[in-house]
Design an enzyme around this catalytic site. Sequence first.
Site, short mmCIF file in Angstrom:
data_model
loop_
_atom_site.label_atom_id
_atom_site.label_comp_id
_atom_site.label_asym_id
_atom_site.label_seq_id
_atom_site.Cartn_x
_atom_site.Cartn_y
_atom_site.Cartn_z
N TRP A 99 -3.36 6.56 -4.34
CA TRP A 99 -5.01 6.68 -5.11
C TRP A 99 -4.83 8.43 -5.48
CZ3 TRP A 99 -6.93 2.52 -5.11
CH2 TRP A 99 -6.56 1.42 -3.64
N ASP A 166 -11.25 12.39 -2.55
CA ASP A 166 -10.99 11.75 -1.67
C ASP A 166 -11.30 11.10 -0.15
OD1 ASP A 166 -10.60 8.65 -1.37
OD2 ASP A 166 -9.46 8.81 -2.95
N LYS A 190 -13.60 1.41 4.40
CA LYS A 190 -12.36 1.70 5.21
C LYS A 190 -13.02 2.41 6.29
CE LYS A 190 -9.54 1.57 2.29
NZ LYS A 190 -9.77 2.30 0.70
C1 LIG Z 1 -8.88 2.47 -0.73
C2 LIG Z 1 -9.03 3.34 -1.34
C3 LIG Z 1 -9.38 3.45 -2.53
C4 LIG Z 1 -9.84 2.88 -3.72
O1 LIG Z 1 -10.71 2.23 -3.53
P1 LIG Z 1 -11.92 0.97 -4.36
O2 LIG Z 1 -13.31 1.06 -3.55
O3 LIG Z 1 -10.96 0.05 -4.23
O4 LIG Z 1 -11.31 1.75 -5.47
C5 LIG Z 1 -9.59 4.94 -3.37
N1 LIG Z 1 -8.87 6.43 -2.44
C6 LIG Z 1 -8.43 5.92 -1.21
C7 LIG Z 1 -8.06 7.07 -0.40
C8 LIG Z 1 -8.61 4.15 -0.50
O5 LIG Z 1 -7.99 4.44 0.66
#
Ligand SMILES: *Cc1c(COP(=O)(O)O)cnc(C)c1O
Length: 356
Positions: A99, A166, A190
């Site tokens: 990511w 993030d 999540k």
């Molecule tokens: C799941 C995840 C993403 C991607 O999320 P989307 O909503 O599918 O774009 C980005 N960063 C992290 C750390 C994630 O766990």
Amino acid sequence: MKKHNFYAGPSILPQYTLDKTIEGIRDFAGTGLSIMEISHRSKEFIACMNDTIALAKELLEVPSGYQVIFLGGGASMQFAMVPMNLMVKKSAYLVTGEWASKAFKEAKIYGEAVEVASSKDKNFNYIPKNYTVPADADYFHITTNNTIFGTELKKDPDVKVPMVADMSSDIFSRPVDVAKYAIIYAGAQKNMGPAGVAMVIIREDALGKVTRPIPTILDYRTHIKSESMFNTPPCINVFAVQQTLQYLKDLGGVKVMQKKNIEKAAILYDEIDRNKLFVPTIADPEDRSIMNICFVMAPEYKELEQPFSDFAKSKGMVGIAGHRSVGGFRASTYNALPKESVQALVDVMKEFEKKN
Ligand SMILES: *Cc1c(COP(=O)(O)O)cnc(C)c1O
């Protein structure tokens, strides 16, 4: 048979969220209409959006000067929106996983993006330390929890430039010092709700510095000004997030959650460390994620991988296959996963060890 849901995302949600959302689908806020068929401009939905924002601010103790918005596009859209809105000339990225790599790639489109450190040399199985963040960077981007490989930056780093994080896979799992960040963003699927909405926390004075043209819908200021109602929001997703945050508040908030999460993770890591069949993929306990716990078969038991997978499945374990880039197993232990599920997985590991 009871299922134990270890999926990495979309992933387990509190039963409370599911029950309340079913209720909302039938009759939203006593309107006699479904949350799926009511105007987002209705006073009932505006109240839902405002309450969701208020709950997020309260739970994370968001200081004044910050705004919380909810946007479509998931966390991945933020990979682009962050540099587009914040990066005047230079940004710095800590590349701790897939990511983080994707976020870094987008930043390079908008200027000089510097990789301050990366753990790619060891398939992202540690968090780099002793790196230097350029003092003239407009921001320093981190990915607090590495969902795929199972490392986590459990403490807010100390650097001299504003941070952007993030926090998709560990948001609301622990307290955060929001004041250290210009932006915190997280996809919902999540720890918050169904996929399709992302939460963004923004320090207002971080905006308005870039001169590049930004498409209206990708400009954070658009969404701040319209209170997350510039266009039709994913109403049902926001509603579900509201339920999760309400539930979290009723439980006692993120500190209580953190305690439970640390406890759950310890139960599983202890078993991985003890059980002769398995080894953890993250060696340093300090770097081990509390949310995504990765392990593989010990080399001498490699051939037991599929049999263990089948055995665990027969006992109700769901979603423990590791990501394709790591292999082995990954048990995601998000907020909503009960301790009983972790205990059930540990029991399965013990039983499998006895049989082999
Ligand atoms: C799941 C995840 C993403 C991607 O999320 P989307 O909503 O599918 O774009 C980005 N960063 C992290 C750390 C994630 O766990």
